[in-house]
Each structure stands twice: as structure tokens, then as C-alpha cells.
Design a protein around this motif. Structure first.
Motif, PDB file in Angstrom:
ATOM      1  N   ALA A 193     -14.604   0.719  -4.143  1.00 30.31           N
ATOM      2  CA  ALA A 193     -13.843   1.940  -4.401  1.00 30.31           C
ATOM      3  C   ALA A 193     -14.072   3.037  -3.365  1.00 30.31           C
ATOM      4  O   ALA A 193     -13.191   3.837  -3.116  1.00 30.31           O
ATOM      5  CB  ALA A 193     -14.147   2.465  -5.803  1.00 30.31           C
ATOM      6  N   GLN A 228       0.829  -1.198   0.000  1.00 31.39           N
ATOM      7  CA  GLN A 228       0.000   0.000   0.000  1.00 31.39           C
ATOM      8  C   GLN A 228       0.866   1.250   0.000  1.00 31.39           C
ATOM      9  O   GLN A 228       0.363   2.345  -0.185  1.00 31.39           O
ATOM     10  CB  GLN A 228      -0.919   0.021   1.219  1.00 31.39           C
ATOM     11  N   LEU A 266      -2.164  -0.727 -10.151  1.00 34.34           N
ATOM     12  CA  LEU A 266      -3.088  -1.068  -9.087  1.00 34.34           C
ATOM     13  C   LEU A 266      -3.531  -2.515  -9.229  1.00 34.34           C
ATOM     14  O   LEU A 266      -4.058  -2.910 -10.261  1.00 34.34           O
ATOM     15  CB  LEU A 266      -4.303  -0.138  -9.144  1.00 34.34           C
ATOM     16  N   TRP A 313     -11.565   2.435   0.062  1.00 34.83           N
ATOM     17  CA  TRP A 313     -10.354   1.714  -0.289  1.00 34.83           C
ATOM     18  C   TRP A 313      -9.069   2.472  -0.055  1.00 34.83           C
ATOM     19  O   TRP A 313      -9.057   3.677   0.058  1.00 34.83           O
ATOM     20  CB  TRP A 313     -10.410   1.304  -1.745  1.00 34.83           C
ATOM     21  N   GLN A 314      -8.018   1.702  -0.003  1.00 26.22           N
ATOM     22  CA  GLN A 314      -6.632   2.155  -0.093  1.00 26.22           C
ATOM     23  C   GLN A 314      -6.052   1.343  -1.247  1.00 26.22           C
ATOM     24  O   GLN A 314      -6.300   0.140  -1.322  1.00 26.22           O
ATOM     25  CB  GLN A 314      -5.862   1.812   1.173  1.00 26.22           C
ATOM     26  N   PRO A 315      -5.290   1.929  -2.131  1.00 22.62           N
ATOM     27  CA  PRO A 315      -4.742   1.146  -3.236  1.00 22.62           C
ATOM     28  C   PRO A 315      -3.695   0.147  -2.755  1.00 22.62           C
ATOM     29  O   PRO A 315      -2.949   0.407  -1.820  1.00 22.62           O
ATOM     30  CB  PRO A 315      -4.116   2.208  -4.149  1.00 22.62           C
ATOM     31  N   ASN A 355      -8.158  -2.952  -4.569  1.00 19.17           N
ATOM     32  CA  ASN A 355      -8.358  -2.006  -3.479  1.00 19.17           C
ATOM     33  C   ASN A 355      -8.491  -2.769  -2.173  1.00 19.17           C
ATOM     34  O   ASN A 355      -9.056  -3.853  -2.134  1.00 19.17           O
ATOM     35  CB  ASN A 355      -9.626  -1.183  -3.714  1.00 19.17           C
TER      36      ASN A 355
END
Length: 189
Positions: free
Chosen positions: A130, A12, A30, A133-135, A33
Motif C-alpha cells: 500500500a 490505472q 480496486l 502503490w497506484q490503484p 495495487n
């Protein structure tokens, strides 16, 4: 036929993602997520003997691998807890010694690799929607059999599919227009 050996790393941390690119890892963008937090951590381990990274939600697996020499790197990211979230599948390749596990959100890739001899280990954890989320970025170290000592270099930026059927990078620059986003990014939700 060119054979490839690869090791995937998921993070992350955008700083870690970029630092890996500077030392020869290929950025793949990416992967999925992840929730900002949950009651289901995904632990990250590193095998200093093989160079493999491993991801598990099992504290027992994390603890046992730590006892036999894997470096325990703590919580890498979190799993969504609802069963209606996108599954992230885990496979094991019994024919390799490096890059033995693969994580994918693609059900078709999961099925295809099983047909090629990979062992399906089921849903490892779940991706987030989405809005919460955190990528989780994906990098891969790839070597081909023609040049085992030469890393393969490439640069891929973080990208998104916009509502107007365009692929855009992290700066909002249009990379490709007139894209069927659902088909192109079926592994993202």
C-alpha cells in the motif's frame, strides 16, 4: 441455470474506469495495487475480433499477439519485483471464446477454478504494498444467457478498509461498519 459471459478490463486510469461505466461496464472497484514503476511492465492487449483484453509481462507474448492482429495498448501498469509481494494469478478457460483469461489475487479462487476445468498459468505478476502503490481498477462487461443483448448495469465505487474495521468509499463515507477487513478483502494487501 443462468450462464454468464464476461470480459474484465484492468486500468490505472480513473477516467477510463469511469468512462467504461458510462457505456455499460460494471465497476468492480480496486483489484490490487501496482507500483508506480518497476523494471517489470505489464502489457495490455486488445483483440478486436473477440473483444478480449489480455495482460502479460512477456515482451515475446505481447509481440507475437500483436503480429496476429491484437492491438498492442502498451504498458497497462507495473508488477512489483519482489517475490514476497502478493501474487496475481492467471488462469485460462479452454471452454470459452470470450473472457478466456482471468486474473485474481485470491489463491482459493485460483484453486477452485482449476477444479472447474480452468488451466492454471501460475503467477502472472505481483501486486504492490500500500505505501508504494497506484490503484488498478477492475471493470467487467457481463451478459447473461437470458438477455444476450442487454448489458448488466451496476455501479460500484472505489473502496478501502479503514483501520477501524469499516469499509469506506473514495470520499471517506462509511459503507459498512464492524467488518473483518482481512477476511472481506483477502485479495488486497
Amino acid at each position: 441455470r443462468v450462464l454468464f459471459r464476461s470480459e474484465h478490463l484492468f486500468t490505472q486510469s480513473f477516467d477510463e474506469y469511469n468512462s467504461l461505466a458510462r457505456i455499460g461496464w460494471k465497476q468492480e472497484g480496486l483489484a490490487w495495487n501496482s507500483p508506480k514503476s518497476s523494471n517489470t511492465p505489464v502489457y495490455r492487449l486488445y483483440n478486436p475480433y473477440s473483444g478480449d483484453h489480455h495482460y502479460t509481462t512477456s515482451w515475446s507474448e505481447y509481440d507475437n499477439l500483436g503480429r496476429i492482429g491484437w492491438n498492442q495498448e502498451g504498458v497497462g501498469f507495473y508488477s512489483a519485483e519482489s517475490s514476497d509481494r502478493k501474487p496475481v494469478y492467471r488462469l485460462f478457460n479452454p471452454y470459452e471464446q470470450v473472457g478466456t483469461h482471468l486474473l485474481t489475487t485470491s489463491a482459493s479462487e485460483y484453486e477452485s477454478l482449476a477444479g472447474a476445468g480452468w488451466v492454471q498459468e501460475g503467477v502472472a505478476f505481483r501486486a504492490a504494498h500500500a505505501h508504494d502503490w497506484q490503484p488498478v481498477y477492475q471493470s467487467v462487461w457481463v451478459q447473461d444467457s437470458a438477455a444476450w443483448d442487454e448489458p448488466t448495469y451496476s455501479t460500484v465505487v472505489k473502496y478501502r478498509c479503514s483501520g477501524s474495521n469499516e469499509v469506506v468509499d473514495e470520499h471517506g463515507n462509511v459503507i459498512k461498519q464492524h467488518v473483518d477487513c482481512g477476511e472481506l478483502f483477502d485479495s488486497l494487501d
